[in-house]
Write a protein that holds these residues in place. Structure first.
Motif, short mmCIF file in Angstrom:
data_model
loop_
_atom_site.label_atom_id
_atom_site.label_comp_id
_atom_site.label_asym_id
_atom_site.label_seq_id
_atom_site.Cartn_x
_atom_site.Cartn_y
_atom_site.Cartn_z
N SER A 77 3.33 34.29 32.73
CA SER A 77 2.05 34.04 32.05
C SER A 77 0.93 33.74 33.03
O SER A 77 -0.24 34.02 32.76
CB SER A 77 2.20 32.89 31.05
OG SER A 77 2.62 31.71 31.71
N SER A 80 0.40 37.36 35.13
CA SER A 80 0.40 38.64 34.41
C SER A 80 -0.91 39.41 34.56
O SER A 80 -0.91 40.63 34.69
CB SER A 80 0.71 38.41 32.92
OG SER A 80 -0.30 37.63 32.31
N GLN A 81 -2.05 38.69 34.57
CA GLN A 81 -3.32 39.38 34.71
C GLN A 81 -3.47 39.98 36.11
O GLN A 81 -3.97 41.10 36.26
CB GLN A 81 -4.47 38.42 34.41
CG GLN A 81 -4.51 37.97 32.96
CD GLN A 81 -5.86 37.38 32.58
OE1 GLN A 81 -6.87 37.66 33.21
NE2 GLN A 81 -5.88 36.56 31.53
N THR A 84 -1.32 43.00 36.19
CA THR A 84 -1.95 44.12 35.49
C THR A 84 -3.01 44.78 36.37
O THR A 84 -3.12 46.02 36.39
CB THR A 84 -2.59 43.62 34.19
OG1 THR A 84 -1.60 43.00 33.37
CG2 THR A 84 -3.23 44.77 33.42
N GLN A 208 8.49 41.15 27.96
CA GLN A 208 7.22 40.43 27.93
C GLN A 208 6.05 41.39 28.08
O GLN A 208 6.12 42.37 28.81
CB GLN A 208 7.17 39.37 29.04
CG GLN A 208 8.06 38.18 28.79
CD GLN A 208 7.83 37.09 29.81
OE1 GLN A 208 7.20 36.09 29.55
NE2 GLN A 208 8.36 37.30 31.00
N GLN A 209 4.97 41.08 27.39
CA GLN A 209 3.74 41.85 27.52
C GLN A 209 2.76 41.08 28.38
O GLN A 209 2.65 39.85 28.29
CB GLN A 209 3.14 42.13 26.15
CG GLN A 209 3.94 43.09 25.30
CD GLN A 209 3.25 43.41 23.99
OE1 GLN A 209 2.74 42.54 23.30
NE2 GLN A 209 3.21 44.69 23.64
N SER A 211 -0.94 39.90 29.87
CA SER A 211 -2.30 39.66 29.37
C SER A 211 -3.24 40.70 29.95
O SER A 211 -3.12 41.10 31.12
CB SER A 211 -2.76 38.26 29.77
OG SER A 211 -1.93 37.27 29.20
N ASN A 212 -4.18 41.13 29.15
CA ASN A 212 -5.12 42.17 29.56
C ASN A 212 -6.36 41.52 30.18
O ASN A 212 -7.12 40.84 29.48
CB ASN A 212 -5.52 43.01 28.35
CG ASN A 212 -6.33 44.23 28.74
OD1 ASN A 212 -6.75 44.38 29.88
ND2 ASN A 212 -6.55 45.12 27.78
N LYS A 231 -5.25 42.80 23.49
CA LYS A 231 -5.07 41.55 24.23
C LYS A 231 -3.86 41.60 25.15
O LYS A 231 -3.86 41.00 26.21
CB LYS A 231 -4.91 40.38 23.25
CG LYS A 231 -6.14 40.07 22.43
CD LYS A 231 -5.90 38.87 21.51
CE LYS A 231 -5.65 37.62 22.31
NZ LYS A 231 -5.53 36.42 21.43
N LYS A 232 -2.81 42.33 24.74
CA LYS A 232 -1.58 42.41 25.51
C LYS A 232 -1.29 43.85 25.87
O LYS A 232 -1.62 44.78 25.13
CB LYS A 232 -0.41 41.82 24.72
CG LYS A 232 -0.55 40.34 24.38
CD LYS A 232 -0.36 39.47 25.63
CE LYS A 232 -0.36 37.99 25.26
NZ LYS A 232 -0.13 37.13 26.45
N GLU A 234 1.77 46.64 27.51
CA GLU A 234 3.07 46.99 28.07
C GLU A 234 2.79 47.59 29.45
O GLU A 234 2.10 48.59 29.56
CB GLU A 234 3.77 48.04 27.19
CG GLU A 234 4.24 47.53 25.85
CD GLU A 234 5.54 46.77 25.93
OE1 GLU A 234 6.10 46.66 27.04
OE2 GLU A 234 6.00 46.28 24.89
#
Length: 357
Positions: A77, A80-81, A84, A208-209, A211-212, A231-232, A234
């Motif tokens: 968490s 994750s950003q 991405t 888990q996805q 965060s965008n 918002k999320k 893959e």
């Protein structure tokens, strides 16, 4: 254990498409890597040098992968950003790499002039290359906004092809060491990690996805159209397909789990790029026609056992023996195992004599 009739699930469109896509991407990645290596050798252009792994690096990959897995398990968490953002950059460069040969083919076919117009990353860029780059950025931007599964798969496939083209194995011996280590790695993290960490680490991370960051920025700036941005996301590290018209996706084993071992060995005596029809001209003499069906059989077996046991399965538990086994056995029967196992002797003055797998 589920009854055998449950295997009918494998005939549904989603798993059938998943299997066909995984096999096609595996073959296509190896085919692209073969011709990319031959192009670099023929043109003596090693500005984009590929990485050839040795035994120590092969042994370190499962260890580093385990560390990364634990990091994402505990801190996903938080990172994750950032993950991405890095994935988006990798997707742009990978998509550009995959589509560049088609641009060259179109220019050659129609005789289009394409002069260099400026520099990008210390390399001269032509007008068509700039257009291709902007197109790749637009595709990745569309994925960041919509998170659509088609774009996710497209980016995942391009990353897979680019990775296989630039990270290579010198022979089957190093490949076998890597695969055996990943074989143990996959089994441990899928079957036994829950005993040590309280949850299935591999499954938790894989499902888990992220965060965008685009949604986060748009939300902080109160931009219009916020509801249109997902918002999320893959991340494009697995193949996903809609299971039915009502929604939902079927996570698939990453097509980069295992790449073809033998295309480069089959064509080791030629510096010329290989055409697709040449692979069909002599099926009985190519190791690829033993490895590719083995990959498909291993993938189907993994999915079937997953359906019957109603539990996640480590794909490499089935893919390693079903793919590596036939190649080793057939090469031993042909008395070519020693050459395939050790690779051709490396001439330091001629990189084209290195057998790359």
């Amino acid at each position: 254990m589920e009854p055998l009739w449950k295997l009918v699930f494998l005939l549904e469109p989603a798993p059938v498409t998943l299997i066909l896509t995984a096999v096609a991407v595996t073959f296509g990645s190896a085919f692209r890597a073969l011709n990319y290596g031959k192009e670099m050798e023929r043109n003596r252009d090693f500005s984009e040098a590929s990485i050839t792994l040795d035994k120590s690096q092969a042994l370190m990959i499962p260890i580093m992968s385990s560390c990364s897995l634990l990091l994402m398990f505990y801190l996903f968490s938080s990172v994750s950003q950032l993950l991405t953002a890095f994935t988006a950059i990798a997707s742009v460069t990978s998509l550009f790499f995959c589509l560049s040969p088609y641009i060259l083919s179109l220019k050659s076919q129609f005789g289009l002039s394409d002069p260099f117009v400026s520099m990008c990353c210390s390399k001269p860029f032509t007008r068509f290359q700039w257009l291709l780059l902007f197109s790749c950025i637009s595709i990745v931007a569309a994925w960041l906004v919509t998170g659509h599964w088609i774009l996710n798969n497209l980016l995942g496939i391009s990353i897979c092809i680019a990775f296989v083209s630039h990270v290579r194995l010198p022979n089957i011996k190093v490949c076998a060491i890597l695969l055996v280590c990943l074989f143990v790695y996959d089994i441990f993290w899928v079957f036994f990690s829950e005993r040590f960490f309280g949850a299935n680490v591999m499954v938790t991370v894989a499902t888990q996805q992220a965060s965008n960051p685009v949604h986060t920025v748009a939300n902080s700036l109160s931009l219009p159209g916020l509801q249109l941005i997902t918002k999320k996301l893959e991340l494009p590290v697995k193949i996903v397909f809609p299971r039915d018209l009502l929604g939902g996706v079927l996570p698939g084993g990453s097509a980069s789990d295992f790449m073809m071992l033998v295309l480069c060995f089959d064509h080791r005596k030629s510096r010329d790029t290989v055409k697709l029809h040449e692979l069909y001209s002599s099926k009985g003499h190519k190791y690829i026609w033993y490895a590719l069906p083995g990959y498909a059989i291993g993938l189907v077996t993994a999915l079937a056992i997953g359906v019957l046991s109603h539990s996640p399965q480590p794909a490499l538990l089935y893919l390693v023996p079903s793919t590596l086994g036939p190649v080793v056995i057939v090469s031993w029967m042909r008395k070519e195992l020693a050459e395939l196992w050790e690779g051709s002797p490396l001439n330091l003055n001629d990189k084209s004599h290195q057998t790359e797998v």
